[in-house]
Enzyme design. Structure first.
Site, short mmCIF file in Angstrom:
data_model
loop_
_atom_site.label_atom_id
_atom_site.label_comp_id
_atom_site.label_asym_id
_atom_site.label_seq_id
_atom_site.Cartn_x
_atom_site.Cartn_y
_atom_site.Cartn_z
N GLU A 68 0.80 -1.23 0.00
CA GLU A 68 0.00 0.00 0.00
C GLU A 68 0.83 1.27 0.00
O GLU A 68 1.70 1.47 0.86
CB GLU A 68 -0.94 0.02 1.21
N LYS B 275 -8.60 -1.37 1.04
CA LYS B 275 -9.64 -1.73 2.00
C LYS B 275 -10.57 -2.74 1.35
O LYS B 275 -11.18 -2.44 0.32
CB LYS B 275 -10.40 -0.48 2.43
#
Length: 395
Positions: A207, A223
């Site tokens: 990420e 997410k």
């Protein structure tokens, strides 16, 4: 703060730099010339300290809107930067939460590197043994924390909170080779290590917390998680719960960037793209913006740290819930790790991250909680995220 000696670059020891984002062509021809360590008890603003320390050592990031250039023949190459989640919370005036289980690990590390014409030798292998993992909370306690977040959502205190658990295992030998192996995990966009006296951390994060790419600020929040099977991919794409949770964090990231962006320049370049990390599918979006004129590194770090995908919404309220619920500090996890150079900024979010401190190896994993979250499923998801790292560290 510590300063390496002697100051003559040719007399300093060579290091093979493994920090995420370091220029690949330079990694084996660098020497460490200056280092800053800071912990929350030291006082001051870590974001401001980082920017001023970098500028004092030839890496001026006082205006991220001004393009820079990496010169492999110049003295300074750039710097590795690590900022803990606790330091990020502290910098914006929020409780940093429970104490870290790895107290030897600083909350801010900046390591400046210079080029040299010499080549670093590979690190020799050493014996390694890792004992059994011991979790800081039971599955039942983890599930209770999920329930407490759902109750806070029902009261209207928060919309979403990321809950993180911790585990530790005793080890013997040099932990750095084991931590280095994490970079080989599929999807480890920010695979790399950083270490200092009595501590080391290894990252396998997919990420992007914040980067500057083609003159734009870029963040890529992740997410939403499912097993990396055909059925898991279909389920993730079809899940209204995961999509709602994801969009909530994308909105939070848009707001974070808008605070330091040129007016009207924030945009969502990609929404809910499904990508693979090890044996998991994860949903990722890309949000970008043009930096405001005169935006410096310190203001940017205060705007985006701690990352929205590992805190929740609203961010300050979510951080208050995290401080109340998590019995163990986040240590090396959920912070920032990467590279700051004259021409670039590329920091990953330290999810899928382990750290060694003394005789213990530490690992953290968790997930975002919404009203629709099932406690048992959230406990299982955190275990699934930790499993590939536990297996690789055992070696």
């Amino acid at each position: 703060m510590t300063r390496n000696r002697p100051d003559v670059v040719e007399a300093l020891p060579l290091v093979e730099v493994d920090a995420p984002g370091a220029p690949p062509g330079c990694r084996r021809r660098l020497v460490e010339t200056a280092r800053l360590h800071w912990s929350i008890g030291d006082g001051g603003d870590p974001a401001d300290l980082a920017q001023r320390f970098l500028a004092a050592h030839g890496v001026d990031r006082d205006d991220l809107a001004r393009p820079g250039r990496h010169d492999p023949d110049a003295a300074v190459c750039g710097a590795a930067l690590y900022l803990s989640a606790a330091a990020g919370a502290y910098a914006i005036g929020v409780s940093p939460g429970a104490p870290s289980p790895a107290p030897a690990l600083p909350d801010l590390v900046v390591v400046v590197y210079h080029h040299t014409d010499r080549q670093a030798a590979p690190r020799p292998p050493t014996p390694w043994r890792l004992g059994p993992w011991r979790d800081s909370w039971t599955p039942a306690a983890h599930a209770d924390a999920v329930g407490a977040v759902r109750a806070a959502i029902a009261r209207g205190d928060v919309y979403q909170v990321n809950v993180v658990g911790h585990a530790a295992a005793a080890y013997t030998g040099d932990p750095l080779p084991a931590l280095t192996r994490l970079a080989a995990l599929p999807g480890a966009r920010y695979g790399g290590t950083l270490h200092g006296p009595g501590w080391a951390l290894g990252c396998a994060s997919p990420e992007t917390l914040i980067a500057v790419e083609h003159g734009r600020l870029v963040t890529r929040p992740i997410k939403g998680t499912r097993p990396a099977t055909a059925a898991g991919r279909r389920d993730l794409l079809a899940s209204a719960k995961e999509r709602a949770e994801h969009v909530m964090i994308v909105d939070l990231e848009r707001n974070d960037l808008a605070r330091v962006a040129r007016t009207g320049s924030v945009r969502v370049d990609e929404l809910f793209a499904v990508r693979r990390w090890c044996d998991l599918w994860q949903a990722e979006s890309t949000v970008s913006a043009a930096p405001a004129d005169g935006l410096g590194l310190a203001d940017l770090l205060r705007a985006v740290c701690p990352g929205g995908s590992v805190t929740g919404a609203p961010k300050h309220a979510a951080l208050a819930r995290i401080a109340a619920l998590e019995p163990v500090g986040r240590g090396a996890s959920m912070g920032a790790l990467g590279w700051v150079g004259p021409d670039r900024l590329d920091l990953g979010l330290t999810i899928r991250t382990a750290a060694a401190d003394g005789d213990l190896l530490h690992l953290w994993a968790g997930g975002g909680i919404t009203w629709d979250s099932d406690p048992a499923a959230e406990v299982a998801e955190a275990a699934a995220k930790a499993a590939p790292i536990r297996a690789l560290l055992a070696g």
